[in-house]
Design a protein around this motif. Structure first.
Motif, PDB file in Angstrom:
ATOM      1  N   ARG A  66      20.897  29.790 -58.843  1.00 24.68           N
ATOM      2  CA  ARG A  66      19.615  30.473 -59.019  1.00 24.68           C
ATOM      3  C   ARG A  66      18.991  30.765 -57.654  1.00 24.68           C
ATOM      4  O   ARG A  66      18.484  31.858 -57.412  1.00 24.68           O
ATOM      5  CB  ARG A  66      18.672  29.626 -59.863  1.00 24.68           C
ATOM      6  CG  ARG A  66      17.339  30.301 -60.130  1.00 24.68           C
ATOM      7  CD  ARG A  66      16.385  29.392 -60.854  1.00 24.68           C
ATOM      8  NE  ARG A  66      16.026  28.285 -59.972  1.00 24.68           N
ATOM      9  CZ  ARG A  66      15.396  27.193 -60.355  1.00 24.68           C
ATOM     10  NH1 ARG A  66      15.060  27.033 -61.610  1.00 24.68           N
ATOM     11  NH2 ARG A  66      15.099  26.242 -59.497  1.00 24.68           N
ATOM     12  N   ASP A  90      12.912  35.334 -67.255  1.00 21.03           N
ATOM     13  CA  ASP A  90      13.967  36.000 -66.486  1.00 21.03           C
ATOM     14  C   ASP A  90      13.321  36.811 -65.368  1.00 21.03           C
ATOM     15  O   ASP A  90      12.205  37.325 -65.514  1.00 21.03           O
ATOM     16  CB  ASP A  90      14.788  36.931 -67.373  1.00 21.03           C
ATOM     17  CG  ASP A  90      15.602  36.170 -68.401  1.00 21.03           C
ATOM     18  OD1 ASP A  90      16.058  35.052 -68.094  1.00 21.03           O
ATOM     19  OD2 ASP A  90      15.780  36.698 -69.514  1.00 21.03           O
ATOM     20  N   TRP A  92      14.047  39.927 -62.414  1.00 19.37           N
ATOM     21  CA  TRP A  92      14.875  41.045 -61.988  1.00 19.37           C
ATOM     22  C   TRP A  92      14.258  41.681 -60.766  1.00 19.37           C
ATOM     23  O   TRP A  92      13.078  41.509 -60.478  1.00 19.37           O
ATOM     24  CB  TRP A  92      14.965  42.129 -63.060  1.00 19.37           C
ATOM     25  CG  TRP A  92      15.510  41.691 -64.353  1.00 19.37           C
ATOM     26  CD1 TRP A  92      16.818  41.468 -64.666  1.00 19.37           C
ATOM     27  CD2 TRP A  92      14.767  41.409 -65.541  1.00 19.37           C
ATOM     28  NE1 TRP A  92      16.925  41.066 -65.973  1.00 19.37           N
ATOM     29  CE2 TRP A  92      15.677  41.029 -66.530  1.00 19.37           C
ATOM     30  CE3 TRP A  92      13.418  41.454 -65.851  1.00 19.37           C
ATOM     31  CZ2 TRP A  92      15.286  40.693 -67.819  1.00 19.37           C
ATOM     32  CZ3 TRP A  92      13.025  41.110 -67.122  1.00 19.37           C
ATOM     33  CH2 TRP A  92      13.951  40.736 -68.088  1.00 19.37           C
ATOM     34  N   ASP A 102      19.862  42.379 -61.602  1.00 18.06           N
ATOM     35  CA  ASP A 102      19.729  40.962 -61.921  1.00 18.06           C
ATOM     36  C   ASP A 102      20.553  40.121 -60.940  1.00 18.06           C
ATOM     37  O   ASP A 102      21.677  39.714 -61.246  1.00 18.06           O
ATOM     38  CB  ASP A 102      20.178  40.709 -63.361  1.00 18.06           C
ATOM     39  CG  ASP A 102      19.823  39.324 -63.859  1.00 18.06           C
ATOM     40  OD1 ASP A 102      19.509  38.443 -63.029  1.00 18.06           O
ATOM     41  OD2 ASP A 102      19.868  39.116 -65.079  1.00 18.06           O
ATOM     42  N   ASP A 105      21.654  36.538 -62.244  1.00 22.10           N
ATOM     43  CA  ASP A 105      22.834  36.568 -63.107  1.00 22.10           C
ATOM     44  C   ASP A 105      24.083  36.914 -62.299  1.00 22.10           C
ATOM     45  O   ASP A 105      25.169  36.395 -62.577  1.00 22.10           O
ATOM     46  CB  ASP A 105      22.648  37.562 -64.252  1.00 22.10           C
ATOM     47  CG  ASP A 105      23.785  37.474 -65.254  1.00 22.10           C
ATOM     48  OD1 ASP A 105      24.009  36.367 -65.795  1.00 22.10           O
ATOM     49  OD2 ASP A 105      24.475  38.496 -65.468  1.00 22.10           O
TER      50      ASP A 105
END
Length: 131
Positions: A66, A90, A92, A102, A105
């Motif tokens: 992360r 979340d 972005w 992202d 991710d």
């Protein structure tokens, strides 16, 4: 009514903290100086690859990934004039052309052997309008 300028700091607060923590951790633990340049993402990709090769369980590296993703997102924000967006926990990056990226991710995908933060940044910065 809330303006975009008022909401941006709250969307950026967590990823900025995660990125700053990653910079400090890499400086102290790995003696790696991260300068928020696109070139520094080569080092991040190599770090993730090294962790993956060691076979660390995902749960043990989730927060590290992360942080790496947040760092990459902040590189993208600075390089492309993009900004952080958040919803439902979340986060972005939104580039000036309206595209969402992202990086957090993507860091997870890198750990799985299927991504690159450097290439994600290159693609995002490449789509940003030049000034």
């Amino acid at each position: 009514m809330t303006t975009q300028q008022e909401t941006r700091p709250s969307a950026a607060a967590k990823p900025l903290r995660w990125a700053a923590d990653t910079v400090a951790t890499m400086r102290e633990g790995a003696r790696l100086r991260l300068d928020y340049s696109a070139q520094s993402l080569w080092s991040i990709d190599r770090m993730i690859e090294g962790i993956r090769r060691e076979g660390a369980p995902y749960a043990a590296v989730e927060e590290v990934l992360r942080g790496f993703g947040a760092y990459a997102g902040e590189v993208m924000a600075r390089q492309a004039g993009a900004e952080w967006w958040a919803t439902g926990g979340d986060h972005w990056i939104r580039t000036p052309d309206g595209r969402l990226w992202d990086p957090i991710d993507e860091a997870r995908r890198c750990y799985g052997g299927h991504g690159s933060l450097r290439l994600l940044c290159r693609d995002a910065v490449g789509t940003a309008p030049r000034q």
